[in-house]
Design an enzyme around this catalytic site. Structure first.
Site, mmCIF file in Angstrom:
data_model
loop_
_atom_site.group_PDB
_atom_site.id
_atom_site.type_symbol
_atom_site.label_atom_id
_atom_site.label_comp_id
_atom_site.label_asym_id
_atom_site.label_seq_id
_atom_site.Cartn_x
_atom_site.Cartn_y
_atom_site.Cartn_z
ATOM 1 N N GLY A 104 -0.403 -2.031 -13.383
ATOM 2 C CA GLY A 104 0.084 -2.254 -12.075
ATOM 3 C C GLY A 104 1.011 -3.167 -11.809
ATOM 4 O O GLY A 104 1.976 -3.353 -12.767
ATOM 5 N N PHE A 105 1.063 -3.930 -10.646
ATOM 6 C CA PHE A 105 2.388 -4.542 -10.135
ATOM 7 C C PHE A 105 2.596 -5.508 -11.434
ATOM 8 O O PHE A 105 3.707 -6.009 -11.814
ATOM 9 C CB PHE A 105 2.244 -5.258 -8.895
ATOM 10 C CG PHE A 105 2.434 -4.174 -8.011
ATOM 11 C CD1 PHE A 105 3.484 -3.614 -7.489
ATOM 12 C CD2 PHE A 105 1.278 -3.912 -7.231
ATOM 13 C CE1 PHE A 105 3.537 -2.736 -6.554
ATOM 14 C CE2 PHE A 105 1.417 -2.886 -6.486
ATOM 15 C CZ PHE A 105 2.397 -2.372 -5.951
ATOM 16 N N GLY A 106 1.518 -6.411 -11.778
ATOM 17 C CA GLY A 106 1.576 -7.437 -12.812
ATOM 18 C C GLY A 106 2.062 -6.941 -14.253
ATOM 19 O O GLY A 106 2.917 -7.603 -14.792
ATOM 20 N N ASP A 165 -4.795 -9.687 -10.101
ATOM 21 C CA ASP A 165 -6.244 -9.932 -9.285
ATOM 22 C C ASP A 165 -7.493 -10.053 -10.340
ATOM 23 O O ASP A 165 -8.546 -10.734 -9.711
ATOM 24 C CB ASP A 165 -6.459 -8.654 -8.648
ATOM 25 C CG ASP A 165 -5.678 -8.142 -7.726
ATOM 26 O OD1 ASP A 165 -4.877 -9.112 -7.398
ATOM 27 O OD2 ASP A 165 -5.914 -7.037 -7.059
ATOM 28 N N ALA A 203 0.265 -7.681 -4.070
ATOM 29 C CA ALA A 203 1.372 -7.316 -5.149
ATOM 30 C C ALA A 203 2.396 -8.298 -5.431
ATOM 31 O O ALA A 203 2.716 -8.488 -6.796
ATOM 32 C CB ALA A 203 2.083 -5.928 -4.658
ATOM 33 N N GLU A 257 -5.807 -0.935 8.364
ATOM 34 C CA GLU A 257 -4.790 0.071 8.227
ATOM 35 C C GLU A 257 -5.608 1.590 8.147
ATOM 36 O O GLU A 257 -5.301 2.710 8.858
ATOM 37 C CB GLU A 257 -4.068 0.077 6.743
ATOM 38 C CG GLU A 257 -2.922 -0.796 7.024
ATOM 39 C CD GLU A 257 -2.336 -1.432 5.585
ATOM 40 O OE1 GLU A 257 -1.510 -2.336 5.859
ATOM 41 O OE2 GLU A 257 -2.784 -1.279 4.787
ATOM 42 N N GLY A 291 -3.021 -2.557 -18.551
ATOM 43 C CA GLY A 291 -2.778 -2.458 -17.111
ATOM 44 C C GLY A 291 -1.340 -2.429 -16.800
ATOM 45 O O GLY A 291 -0.541 -3.329 -16.803
#
Lengths: 456, 456
Positions: free
Chosen positions: B39-41, B326, B342, B196, B37
């Site tokens: 993503g941010f992590g 997550d 994030a 949003e 993954g």
């Protein structure tokens, strides 16, 4: 110049204004012009009728006008789709007498004077078919899934996915033979699109991708440009063809001319004479076929599927139906076929708007006369070939000319700025801004999968 | 701070250099860290191990890192996918000890210490699962096709297509009831994403689209924000929730709180109590469920499907396997769950990189400690709510803060410039740059199709 012809006409009713009020001129009395296709030709007809006493309905299966000459830059990750596409209804939003409908045209009922669409029939007084062209695989429709072409945004993102995925899969593959096949790109067709794609894939593999891979070297990718005829860019003088070939070869493209493709499959392409080349990615830039406008109208098409038209671009026997752009068979004053390029489609669009305006004004309109401005193709960084009348440009000058012309003709200030900035950034950094693999990824064939060893 | 911890270690071998030469340190001796993954992590773990004596393989099913907080702007046509996504291998190209492979993770073989992927198994010494979360429909998986969520680029372009297509179909539709249904947008879930999206759809219908349609008025679109709980943005103080609600209502959004959804179909959504609203477009922003990391590891997940972890974020009983972001169930020092945002994922990534580096250095690593920086959500033009410790910002100031923070955290100078320019352009012109309907368009239900009359 239809706009000028009708400047003295009373203005179309304000769209926010009095259409519905009693006393306003009954709008139903205005003839209804239906235009199918919002490419260069269709859009030009719509604009040309801005001040004519007609109601216009413009129909397209997409909600956007696509600037086709830069599609190859979407396919090769330089530009994003939104950089070269613009909502049709926004382009025309200030034009009071136009309605845009998103629908797929499916036929014409000439007796009832109706266009048949996916959303139902629509009645017309004048009909303009500007439905363009699609790929032609010369009697091998089964090649379409192996070698997609490049006609719209979906084609471009599909090609982008295939090109980038080939490098990703080569990085994962364990067999050298598999890597070789995955890093071989065959572009079939040596016209401007083929030349532009080959040059751009060579650049991305040599520059943008090169430093980012650890297990394969993208610089070793083979890029083949395969042309059945004797030279690249047959519309240009021989000197410029030869120049383009030299520049492509210097960039690492293998140019093969006089080599018709006779077979292909998921993994290979076979040339006349029997040479078979293992190539995972194949792109079709060889032939086009007109959209089925002639079939809808029940008239006999020419060999490329195009509709033959009268000197005013109307359909013989149907003076209120016009066919323009890539789907019309038109010749210039010397009897040569008018090429399938944007300026030709725009000129035809201007002409048809003028003819319709003249008919309504009861005046005569002259026949269509094509004025060829020139030919040009870009090869890569600092390299393009341009022929404008007697002027021939190559190298940096040709490349700058090509860039300025293309930015100039884009729709909307924002797209001009974005594209110019993307090019500047690409020029300075050698990077590509849109290296995204999007859409459904076809699973890799099982034989490509090997054990993933930890990096050595 | 893993990078500092290992700065004194000898540098990783230069990737263009001596890896294969005799005499170079045998790379196989280095432990192999596999991260799933990007993503941010996951990306933060990879970066944190830049100077550690390990080989790292980063695996993702996409070739890009996506900046999820701005996905809603792709869904609502402000930004292009490439503006908020960047090739993972380019982000990490200067990091010598990392290989990125595009593959889909499918399981873990703990006994053989192998990650199972679509491209084959890969052996690990350390494994980090940073596989994120997906939508949760609270026991109604059949709602997924009626109300897609917003977790990746494909989701965003799908939502963009559905939103823009609803307006196009309303323009074509002949029945007032059909138009009404097509112009009703139900956003389910009143967290930051729901707020949003609702604000952005309200703006596009009131501004960007309004002048371009002739047969319907986009300003009459109903935008419903439906929340089961008592207030919007429950992570923020009540005052800011109330402010957000007021601003949304002033923009034309109908905010419905305390109204759980109990049923939906292609054409409607039904709320608790029985009220059924005809709405062609529904968007799910209500619940998330962790990816199946716990299942792969054979450990019991918590109620949201997350994997319970030890204080150092490793899996109890498997000290060399870590779960972050997550998909990990982590609590802060007061026992409250760490939110799925994030900054939390990044902090966990930093921590795991430090733990691995410490283990290899034979030193002890402290347990993970979450530091909450704040919460924020944007509502629309000049409107956002921000809570940073004791500071609360709203209005123009909050909105500027929100924008600066988001541009700052984007990857790459080019994306920062492009996004900032897009926002400036949007602010000045009220236009959206990426109003493209792309991808497969589902055919309209037959009942929506009526006769297309010429424009009145």
């Amino acid at each position: 110049m239809p706009a000028q012809d009708s400047r003295d006409e009373p203005h179309a009713p304000d769209r926010t204004g009095s259409d519905g009020e009693p006393g306003a001129p009954a709008p139903a009395a205005r003839p209804h012009v239906v235009i199918v296709g919002a490419g260069f030709g269709g859009l030009q007809v719509a604009r040309g009728l801005a001040d004519a006493p007609v109601n216009v309905t413009l129909i397209d299966r997409h909600n956007y006008h696509c600037f086709q000459p830069l599609l190859y830059q979407v396919a090769t990750a330089t530009l994003s789709p939104a950089d070269i596409a613009w909502p049709i209804r926004h382009i025309l939003s200030r034009q009071a007498n136009i309605t845009m409908l998103m629908a797929r045209a499916e036929g014409v009922d000439r007796a009832r004077r109706e266009l048949l669409t996916s959303e139902g029939p629509i009645r017309f007084d004048f009909l303009v078919l500007a439905t363009g062209a699609t790929h032609s695989y010369f009697g091998h429709p089964e090649w379409a899934r192996f070698a997609p072409g490049l006609k719209d945004i979906e084609d471009a993102t599909q090609l982008r996915r295939r090109i980038l995925l080939a490098f990703e899969r080569a990085e994962v593959a364990s067999e050298p033979e598999t890597r070789r096949r995955l890093l071989t790109f065959a572009i079939i067709g040596g016209g401007p699109t083929g030349v532009e794609l080959a040059g751009s894939i060579a650049e991305i593999s040599r520059h943008a991708l090169a430093p980012d891979f650890k297990r394969v070297d993208p610089r070793t990718a083979r890029i083949l440009l395969i042309e059945a005829g004797e030279r690249l860019l047959p519309a240009l003088p021989e000197r410029l063809s030869a120049h383009a070939r030299e520049r492509l070869e210097a960039m690492g493209v293998e140019v093969m001319t006089g080599r018709p493709v006779v077979d292909m499959g998921a993994d290979h392409v076979t040339l006349e004479g029997g040479e078979t080349i293992a190539a995972a990615t194949k792109i079709w830039a060889a032939g086009v076929r007109a959209s089925p406008a002639a079939e809808w109208l029940g008239v006999a098409p020419d060999r490329a599927g195009r509709c033959r038209v009268a000197p005013d671009l109307s359909v013989p026997g149907a003076p209120d139906i016009f066919v323009i752009g890539d789907t019309a068979a038109v010749t210039d004053s010397k009897g040569r076929p008018v090429p399938g390029i944007a300026p030709a489609a725009k000129q035809m669009g201007d002409h048809v708007a003028a003819v319709i305006a003249a008919r309504l004004a009861g005046t005569a309109a002259p026949g269509f006369r094509y004025r060829h401005a020139g030919d040009l193709a870009t090869i890569g960084r600092n390299a393009a070939v341009v022929k404008l009348g007697r002027i021939e440009l190559t190298g940096f000058l040709g490349w700058m000319f090509w860039g300025v012309v293309h930015v100039y003709f884009l729709v909307g200030a924002r797209n001009r700025i974005t594209v110019a900035m993307s090019w500047l950034w690409n020029y300075l950094t050698y990077q590509r801004a849109a290296r995204l693999i999007t859409g459904d990824v076809e699973p890799a064939p099982a034989r490509e999968i090997g054990p993933l060893s930890p990096p050595a």
